[in-house]
Scaffold this motif. Structure first.
Motif, PDB file in Angstrom:
ATOM      1  N   CYS A  13       0.309  -4.371   4.490  1.00  0.00           N
ATOM      2  CA  CYS A  13       1.264  -5.473   4.325  1.00  0.00           C
ATOM      3  C   CYS A  13       1.492  -6.245   5.609  1.00  0.00           C
ATOM      4  CB  CYS A  13       2.584  -4.898   3.840  1.00  0.00           C
ATOM      5  SG  CYS A  13       3.305  -3.803   5.075  1.00  0.00           S
ATOM      6  N   GLY A  19       5.907   1.651   5.519  1.00  0.00           N
ATOM      7  CA  GLY A  19       5.516   1.303   6.893  1.00  0.00           C
ATOM      8  C   GLY A  19       4.425   2.190   7.458  1.00  0.00           C
ATOM      9  N   ASP A  20       3.617   2.787   6.607  1.00  0.00           N
ATOM     10  CA  ASP A  20       2.636   3.752   7.108  1.00  0.00           C
ATOM     11  C   ASP A  20       1.171   3.389   6.905  1.00  0.00           C
ATOM     12  OD1 ASP A  20       4.544   5.795   7.980  1.00  0.00           O
ATOM     13  OD2 ASP A  20       5.031   5.944   5.844  1.00  0.00           O
ATOM     14  N   CYS A  21       0.878   2.240   6.278  1.00  0.00           N
ATOM     15  CA  CYS A  21      -0.539   1.986   5.997  1.00  0.00           C
ATOM     16  C   CYS A  21      -1.066   0.670   6.556  1.00  0.00           C
ATOM     17  CB  CYS A  21      -0.811   2.055   4.496  1.00  0.00           C
ATOM     18  SG  CYS A  21      -0.256   0.601   3.582  1.00  0.00           S
ATOM     19  N   GLY A  22      -0.184  -0.290   6.777  1.00  0.00           N
ATOM     20  CA  GLY A  22      -0.617  -1.553   7.379  1.00  0.00           C
ATOM     21  C   GLY A  22      -1.215  -2.575   6.408  1.00  0.00           C
ATOM     22  N   CYS A  56       6.586  -4.557   4.637  1.00  0.00           N
ATOM     23  CA  CYS A  56       7.177  -3.802   3.530  1.00  0.00           C
ATOM     24  C   CYS A  56       8.487  -3.123   3.906  1.00  0.00           C
ATOM     25  CB  CYS A  56       6.204  -2.763   2.997  1.00  0.00           C
ATOM     26  SG  CYS A  56       5.900  -1.417   4.150  1.00  0.00           S
ATOM     27  N   GLY A  65       0.811  -1.213   0.000  1.00  0.00           N
ATOM     28  CA  GLY A  65       0.000   0.000   0.000  1.00  0.00           C
ATOM     29  C   GLY A  65       0.843   1.262   0.000  1.00  0.00           C
ATOM     30  N   CYS A  66       2.053   1.180   0.569  1.00  0.00           N
ATOM     31  CA  CYS A  66       2.880   2.388   0.626  1.00  0.00           C
ATOM     32  C   CYS A  66       4.375   2.072   0.554  1.00  0.00           C
ATOM     33  CB  CYS A  66       2.582   3.183   1.899  1.00  0.00           C
ATOM     34  SG  CYS A  66       3.084   2.356   3.417  1.00  0.00           S
ATOM     35  N   GLY A  67       4.765   0.945   1.102  1.00  0.00           N
ATOM     36  CA  GLY A  67       6.183   0.580   1.085  1.00  0.00           C
ATOM     37  C   GLY A  67       7.016   1.345   2.095  1.00  0.00           C
ATOM     38  N   ASN A 103       4.593  -4.673   9.934  1.00  0.00           N
ATOM     39  CA  ASN A 103       4.573  -4.343   8.511  1.00  0.00           C
ATOM     40  C   ASN A 103       5.690  -5.106   7.808  1.00  0.00           C
ATOM     41  OD1 ASN A 103       2.463  -2.513   8.782  1.00  0.00           O
ATOM     42  ND2 ASN A 103       3.859  -0.858   9.339  1.00  0.00           N
TER      43      ASN A 103
END
Ligand code: FES
Ligand code: FES
Lengths: 152, 784
Positions: A47, A42-45, A59, A38-40, A57
């Motif tokens: 993964c 570590g900010d969206c969860g 990613c 989702g972002c790569g 996470n």
């Protein structure tokens, strides 16, 4: 370097470099595409995976750091023919819309409920602080987790 | 007053439908079920058909699919906001092992397009090119590389040398309107929309007081959790296929045919499941770039954007600046004059359509005797702005509803009661857009019900302060439309076929963006044909395989799609009843359809559904299927009155929404669970707009300062209201499928200003003139 990681109950040996990230190992080498990018950063969860029972996470997680550890991905939680109660609760409770955040949400919920089978609403909300969802407003996600906790 | 014809649209309202007559009916009106039998599937909390796949991580989004011989693309982005490309040196890049194609403005189609056209005849400004020799925003596309691996493509991108002649940039729409800096050869001004009801000049001339209110709203990004991704394959037969999580595949086909001068038969667009849309997955973004790279490399190419690219280089909600003057006479509003600037970013996109959508709705919510609306869309060098959930409604109703609130406060009136003097009533005349009838207006009923559920009167009596906290209550109103009729063609086609075992296959171009449109369509068809929704499969939208649809925007999926589903399902039902009549040797009227069989009600002779279908196949040598289209003629309003109670921390400026009630009218609910989900998500979206989201552009360089999730925050679980209640009026809408209306966009329209009004109330009536309302802003207001 060679690393040994147990993933969804099976042991794997991977030849990885310092730069190899768990998310890519799962998706590209094992075809476990349930874990999302989702972002790569570590900010969206999206993964999230369970690493020795903790929701983390994947990613930003280097594969070499997982040597000797155990990973569970969304595929390891349950599947369509044998879903986990949390997965069923999400479906029945309307906690899923586009579904892109869902695997990460369920991983977080699993980690929470494994540790605390009867969390308060406050605790549930707090546990989702690192999981973004842009569709549901989290309301039905929180309700579904509550439902699982009561039933367990 | 402008010279509008007063003739209201006449809508045929046959009720109940008789299957014999159905061909003549333009607006499909479903039978009111309460008069007959309990609905079987409509109105139920049916789960998402693909819900379990999603929950188990087994639904394949595009990035999860595999393609043979796939190459990976990366885009080089401009580091300046405005300038001319003097040279691009790709030599070093081409030497990177694995690089297969490099695309720049020098070797790609020079045809200008507009990524959002719906028809080849649309005359929205054609300002875009795949690549141009002028860059017009920070993060603009400069070149693209396709390579064997993502890493190789990334490395190659870094090796492309670009020399720019930098131009000054302009980032504010008002400034850009008068600026000498020209962003496009045609200038910065897009067509202005100006309409007037009554005589505004006179109202101001005779006013005994004039109150002004201004509001600036920010650039907000959609932030779908799934990043933008696309795969294109240009095969040797000169046939182009593109896969993308698309809200509308037919728009993709139209644009690609134009850009590459291909016949429609050679371009195929396929929708993959959407990990969120909200308006940023309509139109083309990556499609032409992937197509060019694939043409050059002779292999399929995938591009997946980084989160930063999604935020900076796709588009955002339009930032706006609104100036409202209100004329008052003896404490009553007698005139309203609105000037509304819309920042388009560097391309025409569909910005000039936003005012058309806005004029249609203003008189569906408020009926002022004299009102003038001037919308001024302007190009700037900020990131591109485009459709986002609500399409201009959140911005214009925030400004208008806050202007009314502001007048009430300044005149010492109770804001809720004061509003009701001016809210629209059923069958009011739509002065700004007479073709688009107001018809049933339910805003007052939303206000009344919401007021009761929220306990507005009781909440007003609660203490305003408690230690370092202060509290406030607010109400906000909004409306959104259902599709784009009657001003524009609003069409969808469907094919419904019956399988041998009685289950059904629906082929539709409608794209479910994740909200559950397919579940709704299944419920509707299931209801009419008495087939459980799980037994109805829906095909993937594909310009080659499925019938036409305009696109999943303008809140049309339930409204237009639902009506089309009724139309084709009724035709199938008619066929089944005709065949049953023939087989049972009875009258059409005497056939009773049940889930599993057909019965002659007189002599109780019967045939099972499966046997009837086989009988038709073997004896009649026919296949039961229907193809048809539905063209919407009417546009109802979906209403909402929202209420919020907030707590402000006077030390930190932090806002906590402790209580929230959304009272909505989305017609008769087809699926209450999905409906609630839409509203809850809409509230989350509006809270982001009100309290925290803004893509920040440096005023000097035009750089985006917070294009990542570390700096740009969206509402998380703990930001949601502690106590959130969603209630519906459940008013049956005559022209809606089973009485339903849309909700997806309407849900978010009133949210931001509801929160703003509650904050303003806590601050003792201080005006809020800018979103997002940050803690810093609140601390400043507390000091002033
Ligand atoms: S993809 Fe890992 S946190 Fe977003
Ligand atoms: S369901 Fe779409 S992001 Fe959560």
């Amino acid at each position: 370097m060679l690393v040994n990681i147990k993933i969804n109950g099976h042991s794997y040996e991977f030849d990885v470099t310092k730069k190899d990230i768990v998310l890519n190992v799962l998706r590209n080498r094992l075809g476990l595409t349930g874990t999302k990018f989702g972002c790569g950063t570590g900010d969206c969860g999206a993964c999230k995976i369970l690493l020795d029972g903790e929701a983390v996470n994947s990613c930003t997680l280097p594969a070499w750091r997982c040597d000797g550890k155990e990973i569970v991905t969304i595929e390891g939680i349950g599947n369509v023919s044998n879903p986990h109660p949390i997965q069923e609760a999400f479906v029945e409770g309307g906690a899923i819309q586009c579904g892109f955040c869902t695997p990460g949400m369920i991983i977080t919920a699993k980690a929470l409920l494994d540790k605390n089978s009867n969390p308060t609403e406050e605790e549930i909300r707090e546990s989702f602080k690192n999981n973004l969802c842009r569709c549901t407003g989290y309301v039905k996600i929180i309700d579904s987790v509550k439902k699982c906790s009561k039933e367990s | 007053m402008e010279n509008y014809s007063l003739e209201k649209e006449k809508i045929k309202r046959p009720n109940p439908i008789t299957f014999k007559e159905k061909e003549k009916i333009d607006i499909v009106v479903s039978e009111r079920k309460e008069d007959t039998i309990e609905p079987e599937y409509v109105g139920k909390r049916e789960i998402l058909a693909d819900g379990l796949l999603k929950a188990c991580g087994q639904l394949d989004y595009l990035d999860d699919m595999s393609f043979q011989d796939l190459l990976y693309g990366k885009i080089l982005r401009s580091t300046i906001a405005h300038g001319k490309i003097l040279s691009i040196d790709t030599e070093e890049a081409s030497k990177v092992p694995g690089v297969k194609a490099i695309a720049t403005w020098e070797n790609t189609s020079p045809i200008r397009y507009n990524s959002l056209v719906r028809s080849i005849k649309d005359d929205f400004g054609m300002t875009e090119k795949i690549f141009d020799n002028v860059v017009r925003q920070y993060g603009d596309r400069v070149a693209a590389v396709a390579a064997e691996t993502e890493e190789a493509a990334k490395e190659a991108i870094k090796k492309i040398r670009v020399e720019y002649e930098e131009y000054p940039g302009v980032y504010d729409p008002e400034e850009a309107y008068y600026s000498d800096i020209k962003i496009q050869p045609e200038g910065n001004r897009l067509p202005v929309t100006s309409r007037e009801a009554g005589d505004v000049e006179n109202a101001f001339r005779e006013a005994d007081d004039i109150i002004e209110y201004n509001l600036n709203t920010p650039m907000v990004h959609h932030l779908t959790l799934e990043p933008h991704v696309c795969v294109a394959k240009w095969d040797p037969g000169n046939e182009l296929t593109v896969w993308a999580p698309q809200q509308g595949v037919f728009g993709v086909q139209i644009n690609l045919c134009k850009i590459f001068e291909l016949p429609y038969s050679k371009v195929r667009a396929i929708r993959t499941p959407l990990g969120g849309g909200f308006g940023v997955k309509v139109g083309i973004i990556l499609e032409p770039i992937c197509a060019e790279l694939s043409r050059m490399a002779g292999r399929p190419v995938k591009i997946r954007l980084t989160r930063e690219e999604c935020m900076v280089s796709t588009w955002t909600r339009h930032s706006t600046k609104t100036y409202i003057r209100t004329a008052l006479k003896e404490g009553e509003i007698t005139g309203v004059d609105i000037r509304h600037f819309l920042n388009a970013g560097p391309h025409a996109s569909n910005t000039a359509s936003i005012p058309f959508a806005q004029v249609a709705k203003i008189y569906k919510l408020y009926n002022f005797e004299n009102l003038k609306f001037t919308a001024i869309p302007v190009l700037t060098n900020t990131p591109l702005q485009g459709a986002m959930r609500g399409f201009g409604s959140p911005q214009i109703f925030a400004a208008l509803d806050s202007a009314v609130e502001n007048v009430a406060i300044k005149c010492g009136k109770e804001p809720l009661e004061f509003r009701k003097k001016y809210t629209a009533k059923s069958n009011d005349y739509n002065y700004l857009d007479p073709k688009d009838a107001v018809d049933d207006c339910t805003i007052d009923r939303c206000i009344e019900k919401g007021k009761e559920v929220f306990d507005w009167e009781g909440k007003k009596l609660l203490p305003k302060t408690e230690g370092k906290y202060i509290y406030g209550n607010g109400i906000g109103l909004g409306v959104h439309d259902n599709g784009i009729a009657p001003n524009e063609p609003d069409i969808t086609g469907m094919t419904l076929s019956v399988y041998e075992d009685g289950s059904l296959c629906l082929s539709t171009g409608i794209c479910d963006h994740g909200g559950g449109s397919y579940t709704i369509l299944r419920q509707i068809i299931g209801e009419i044909l008495l087939v459980p929704p799980q037994k109805i499969s829906v095909e993937t939208p594909d310009t080659k395989e499925t019938p036409y649809d305009l696109g999943a925007y303008a809140s049309r999926n339930t409204w237009v799609g639902g009506n089309c589903a009724i139309k084709v399902a009724n035709q199938i039902k008619d066929k089944l009843l005709e065949y049953a009549k023939e087989y049972l040797e009875c009258e059409y009227e005497d056939v009773i359809m049940l889930e599993d069989r057909f019965i002659d009600k007189n002599n109780k002779k019967e045939i099972s559904r499966v046997d009837l279908i086989s009988w038709v196949f073997f004896t009649k040598k026919e296949k039961i299927m229907v193809s048809d289209y539905f063209s919407s003629k009417k546009n109802a309003g979906s209403y909402g009155a929202h209420f919020a109670r907030v707590r402000l921390d006077t030390e930190t400026g932090e806002v906590k929404i402790i209580d929230y009630v959304a009272c909505c009218d989305a017609g008769n609910p087809i699926n209450p669970m999905l409906l609630e989900g839409q509203v809850e998500g809409g509230i989350q979206n509006g809270i982001g707009l009100a309290l925290m989201e803004e893509l920040l552009v440096d005023k000097r360089s035009g750089r985006v300062l917070n294009g990542n999730l570390k700096k740009y925050k969206i509402p998380i679980a703990t930001d949601m209201p502690e106590n959130l209640r969603v209630v519906f009026l459940n008013v049956y809408e005559k022209a809606g499928p089973f009485g339903a209306k849309s909700i997806g966009e309407a849900a978010t329209v009133p949210v931001a200003h509801t929160v703003a009004h509650a904050i303003s109330d806590a601050l003792g009536g201080k005006e809020i003139n800018k979103y997002p309302i940050t803690p810093e802003m609140i601390l400043l207001k507390l000091k002033s």
